[in-house]
Scaffold this active site. Structure first.
Site, PDB file in Angstrom:
ATOM      1  N   LEU A  56      43.309  43.784  43.424  1.00  0.00           N
ATOM      2  CA  LEU A  56      42.629  44.037  44.697  1.00  0.00           C
ATOM      3  C   LEU A  56      41.737  42.870  45.098  1.00  0.00           C
ATOM      4  O   LEU A  56      40.801  43.025  45.884  1.00  0.00           O
ATOM      5  CB  LEU A  56      41.816  45.329  44.621  1.00  0.00           C
ATOM      6  CG  LEU A  56      42.640  46.596  44.368  1.00  0.00           C
ATOM      7  CD1 LEU A  56      41.741  47.824  44.265  1.00  0.00           C
ATOM      8  CD2 LEU A  56      43.689  46.801  45.463  1.00  0.00           C
ATOM      9  N   TYR A 101      34.240  41.379  26.534  1.00  0.00           N
ATOM     10  CA  TYR A 101      33.875  42.392  27.524  1.00  0.00           C
ATOM     11  C   TYR A 101      32.673  43.207  27.038  1.00  0.00           C
ATOM     12  O   TYR A 101      32.721  43.847  25.983  1.00  0.00           O
ATOM     13  CB  TYR A 101      35.034  43.350  27.795  1.00  0.00           C
ATOM     14  CG  TYR A 101      36.229  42.733  28.502  1.00  0.00           C
ATOM     15  CD1 TYR A 101      36.161  41.477  29.096  1.00  0.00           C
ATOM     16  CD2 TYR A 101      37.431  43.424  28.583  1.00  0.00           C
ATOM     17  CE1 TYR A 101      37.254  40.928  29.746  1.00  0.00           C
ATOM     18  CE2 TYR A 101      38.533  42.880  29.235  1.00  0.00           C
ATOM     19  CZ  TYR A 101      38.433  41.636  29.806  1.00  0.00           C
ATOM     20  OH  TYR A 101      39.525  41.095  30.453  1.00  0.00           O
TER      21      TYR A 101
END
Length: 337
Positions: free
Chosen positions: A210, A57
Site C-alpha cells: 500500500l 523488528y
C-alpha cells in the site's frame, strides 16, 4: 486457498504473507501481543501459512511474540525471519559475515522458541563481506538443520546474480526468494530485478503493497504527515536518507497515482486499499503479498481486498497510470521490510 511454490523450490506457501513489523511487547507498540495473537490465529484459520518477521523488528520482541503465537501450530507455519541488522555496538555485531549471522541465527531461534527456521533471509546487502562467505555460512545453516531455505531482501539484480553464482561455486544452497518493495507507486523492480529473479529461481515477496500507507489514503497532498504516523517518525530521524525516503514517497507523481486509485475505487464501490491490493495480486511476477496489519479487523479487510476481482480494463488503466515509477532509496536500496 491458493498456494504456490517459492521460487525454484518445493516449499509451498500461501499467496499472502503475514508481516509482523508491528508486533511487540512495548506499551507503545502498534500491535500488542493479545491483538497479535488474534491476527496470527485469524491468518492461519483462513488457510494461509507464511509468517515473516526479523530480528530487528521492535528490538527483537516481534520474534518473541510470533514464536509464542505459533507455538501450538508450528508445523502448519512457514516461518521466515531475517538477519543482518545491528545487534550490538561492536563492528562484528551487524552485517552478513559468518561471525554475525551465526550469532544472529542462534538469537532468533531462542526468541522464536523453535529449533529451525523455514526461510532465513539476508535483510540487506553487506558491501563489507564477500558474498562467498555469506553463502557458505548460510549453506552451513541449512546443512545443520537449523534453516530449511534461504532468501534475501532488498538485493539488487547484480547482488542476486553474485549470490547465486557463489552458491553454485561452492556447491551450496542458493537463494529461493527476494523480498522487495513493490506497489503501484514502486515498480522499479520490474526493469532488472524481476527478470533476474525469474532467471535465477527466486520467488518475490512484495512488501509495502500500500505504498507505506499512501495508497490507503493516510497522507494528503501538500499536508505534512500526521504526528505519530510512520512517515512522521521517519521524517524526524537524524538520518538524511530516512528523510529523503519520506520526501520521495510524497512526490506529486505518487499522489497522482493515489488519486487514480481513489477514482477507480469510487467507480467500483470499494476502497482504495482493495484496489491497490487486487492489482498487486494479479501480477504474475509476485509470489506472495506481504501484509502488515495492526489489527485483526485490518487483516480481514486486507484479505478481502486481495480476493476482489478487478476488471481487466481497470488493471490496464492502473498499469498506464503507474508505469515506470521509481521507489525512493534508503541506504542505496529500496526501503527494507
Amino acid at each position: 486457498m491458493q498456494y504456490t511454490t517459492l521460487g525454484r523450490s518445493g516449499l509451498h506457501i500461501s499467496r499472502v504473507c503475514l508481516g509482523t513489523m508491528n508486533f511487540g511487547t512495548d506499551p507503545q507498540t502498534p500491535t500488542p501481543e493479545t491483538e497479535a495473537r488474534r491476527i496470527v490465529d485469524a491468518f492461519l484459520d483462513a488457510g494461509h501459512n507464511l509468517i515473516d518477521t526479523a530480528d530487528t523488528y521492535r528490538g527483537g520482541t516481534s520474534e518473541e511474540v510470533v514464536g509464542r503465537a505459533i507455538a501450538r501450530r508450528r508445523a502448519d507455519v512457514v516461518l521466515a525471519t531475517k538477519g543482518a541488522a545491528p545487534q550490538g555496538a561492536g563492528p562484528n555485531h551487524r552485517g552478513l559475515s559468518r561471525a554475525h549471522l551465526t550469532r544472529a541465527l542462534e538469537a532468533s531461534l531462542r526468541r522464536l522458541g523453535t529449533d529451525y527456521i523455514d526461510l532465513y533471509q539476508c535483510h540487506v546487502p553487506d558491501p563489507d563481506t564477500p558474498i562467498d562467505e555469506t553463502m557458505a555460512a548460510l549453506d552451513d545453516f541449512v546443512r545443520s538443520g537449523k534453516v530449511r531455505y534461504i532468501g534475501c531482501s532488498n538485493f539488487t539484480a547484480a547482488g542476486i546474480v553474485s549470490a547465486q553464482w557463489a552458491a553454485q561455486h561452492i556447491g551450496g544452497t542458493p537463494f529461493v526468494s527476494l523480498q522487495a518493495n513493490y506497489s503501484l507507486i514502486a515498480r522499479a523492480i520490474e526493469a532488472e530485478i524481476v527478470p533476474t529473479c525469474q532467471r535465477h529461481g527466486l520467488g518475490i515477496l512484495a512488501y509495502s503493497p500500500l505504498g507505506s500507507g499512501l495508497l490507503a489514503g493516510r497522507y494528503q497532498r501538500g499536508t505534512a504527515p500526521a504526528a505519530g504516523s510512520r512517515l512522521a517518525q521517519w521524517a524526524a530521524m537524524p538520518s538524511p536518507m530516512a528523510r529523503a525516503f519520506v520526501t520521495g514517497l510524497l512526490a506529486e507523481r505518487h499522489f497522482d497515482i493515489a488519486d487514480e486509485v481513489a477514482a477507480v475505487a469510487a467507480e467500483l464501490g470499494t476502497t482504495t486499499p482493495t484496489v491497490a491490493l487486487a492489482w498487486l495480486r494479479d501480477r504474475s511476477e509476485i509470489t506472495s503479498v506481504v501484509l502488515g496489519p495492526r489489527s485483526a479487523d485490518q487483516l480481514g479487510a486486507n484479505l478481502a481486498g486481495l480476493a476482489f476481482e478487478l476488471p481487466e480494463s481497470v488493471s490496464t488503466r492502473l498499469n498506464a497510470a503507474s508505469h515506470c515509477t521509481i521507489s525512493p532509496p534508503v541506504n542505496g536500496q529500496h526501503h527494507a521490510a
